[in-house]
Design an enzyme around this catalytic site. Structure first.
Site, PDB file in Angstrom:
ATOM      1  CB  SER A  50      -0.879   0.026   1.248  1.00 20.01           C
ATOM      2  OG  SER A  50      -1.551  -1.188   1.393  1.00 20.01           O
TER       3      SER A  50
HETATM    4  N1  SAH Z   1       0.029  -5.428   4.424  1.00 24.66           N
HETATM    5  C1  SAH Z   1       0.694  -5.613   3.167  1.00 24.66           C
HETATM    6  C2  SAH Z   1      -0.192  -5.297   1.982  1.00 24.66           C
HETATM    7  C3  SAH Z   1      -0.800  -6.520   1.522  1.00 24.66           C
HETATM    8  S1  SAH Z   1      -1.652  -6.499  -0.030  1.00 24.66           S
HETATM    9  C4  SAH Z   1       1.959  -4.788   3.054  1.00 24.66           C
HETATM   10  O1  SAH Z   1       2.251  -4.010   3.978  1.00 24.66           O
HETATM   11  O2  SAH Z   1       2.670  -4.947   2.071  1.00 24.66           O
HETATM   12  C5  SAH Z   1      -2.881  -7.679   0.379  1.00 24.66           C
HETATM   13  C6  SAH Z   1      -2.398  -9.066   0.686  1.00 24.66           C
HETATM   14  O3  SAH Z   1      -3.524  -9.792   1.167  1.00 24.66           O
HETATM   15  C7  SAH Z   1      -1.879  -9.810  -0.519  1.00 24.66           C
HETATM   16  O4  SAH Z   1      -0.571 -10.246  -0.262  1.00 24.66           O
HETATM   17  C8  SAH Z   1      -2.857 -10.984  -0.662  1.00 24.66           C
HETATM   18  O5  SAH Z   1      -2.228 -12.151  -1.111  1.00 24.66           O
HETATM   19  C9  SAH Z   1      -3.382 -11.124   0.758  1.00 24.66           C
HETATM   20  N2  SAH Z   1      -4.673 -11.802   0.911  1.00 24.66           N
HETATM   21  C10 SAH Z   1      -5.769 -11.739   0.113  1.00 24.66           C
HETATM   22  N3  SAH Z   1      -6.766 -12.496   0.616  1.00 24.66           N
HETATM   23  C11 SAH Z   1      -6.288 -13.049   1.775  1.00 24.66           C
HETATM   24  C12 SAH Z   1      -6.837 -13.931   2.762  1.00 24.66           C
HETATM   25  N4  SAH Z   1      -8.092 -14.409   2.677  1.00 24.66           N
HETATM   26  N5  SAH Z   1      -6.061 -14.276   3.813  1.00 24.66           N
HETATM   27  C13 SAH Z   1      -4.796 -13.819   3.916  1.00 24.66           C
HETATM   28  N6  SAH Z   1      -4.225 -12.984   3.018  1.00 24.66           N
HETATM   29  C14 SAH Z   1      -4.956 -12.610   1.968  1.00 24.66           C
END
Ligand code: SAH
Length: 211
Positions: free
Chosen positions: A58
């Site tokens: 993000s």
């Molecule tokens: N917090 C992260 C941003 C993550 S982007 C950072 O600081 O970089 C969103 C993430 O959520 C992705 O890596 C995706 O694979 C994950 N995601 C999507 N659905 C999910 C679920 N049901 N459980 C766990 N992770 C999930």
């Protein structure tokens, strides 16, 4: 902006970051360490960047708003859904300190591996592989929950795993366009505030979107 310090000064100047203890936490957490090498030169810009498998890290302003909304404190037990690059998790780990505990759940194997490596130095963090839309019942209840992927609705499992008077921060809406919500549990019921429009990748899972 060419340094983490300049990025933090920017986040302060726009009031994305307000709390002194959190400003210190962002100073300590170098965003460049979490960015894939191909995008390293953009690490200190206020923009989302690709990670792996079509997912994103993000924009720093969104990480700042979400962390301000969560208000993580020393010693707390927090759940993050969506480990991704590990940057948001590292910020929370710095805020909760050595006596706190952060469980961060990731459902995409390549990102689970990436986050585990990036977060190896943080002894208070456990990266868990699985569907975080169901929360982590075996470690519940939590002092705070943060979801960094967009959900179609607030998953009941997550609200149930939140302690009374505690905070759940979650983007809720369409597959690629959501409102960032701050949900507090007051007398067992949700009190919801809409913070800002955001564009997260979808939360894919049993209480999220279909794959
Ligand atoms: N917090 C992260 C941003 C993550 S982007 C950072 O600081 O970089 C969103 C993430 O959520 C992705 O890596 C995706 O694979 C994950 N995601 C999507 N659905 C999910 C679920 N049901 N459980 C766990 N992770 C999930």
């Amino acid at each position: 902006m060419s340094s983490n310090h300049e990025l933090v000064e920017f986040l302060r100047s726009r009031a994305w970051l307000k709390t002194l203890s959190l400003i210190k936490v962002f100073e300590k957490t170098d965003r460049a360490k979490f960015i894939p090498p191909a995008y390293a030169e953009h690490a200190y810009l206020d923009t989302p960047l690709p990670t792996l498998a079509g997912q994103t890290i993000s924009a720093p302003s969104v990480v700042a708003v979400m962390t301000e909304a969560l208000q993580p404190k020393a010693g707390q037990k927090i759940l993050e859904v969506g480990s991704g690059s590990g940057y948001q998790a590292a910020v929370i780990a710095e805020a909760i300190g050595a006596k706190g505990r952060l469980y961060t759940v990731e459902s995409v194997p390549a990102l689970f591996d990436y986050a585990r490596k990036k977060l190896a130095a943080y002894k208070s963090v456990e990266v868990v592989y699985g569907d975080g839309s169901l929360g982590l019942p075996e470690k519940a209840p939590f002092d705070g929950i943060i979801v960094t992927a967009g959900a179609p609705a607030v998953p009941k499992a997550l609200f149930d795993q939140l302690k009374e008077d505690c905070r759940l921060v979650i983007p809720v809406g369409q597959r690629y366009f959501q409102d960032l919500l701050l949900v507090r549990k007051v007398d067992g019921k949700p009190v919801t505030e809409s913070l800002l429009p955001v564009a997260f990748v979808p939360l894919v899972g049993k209480q999220g979107f279909k794959p």
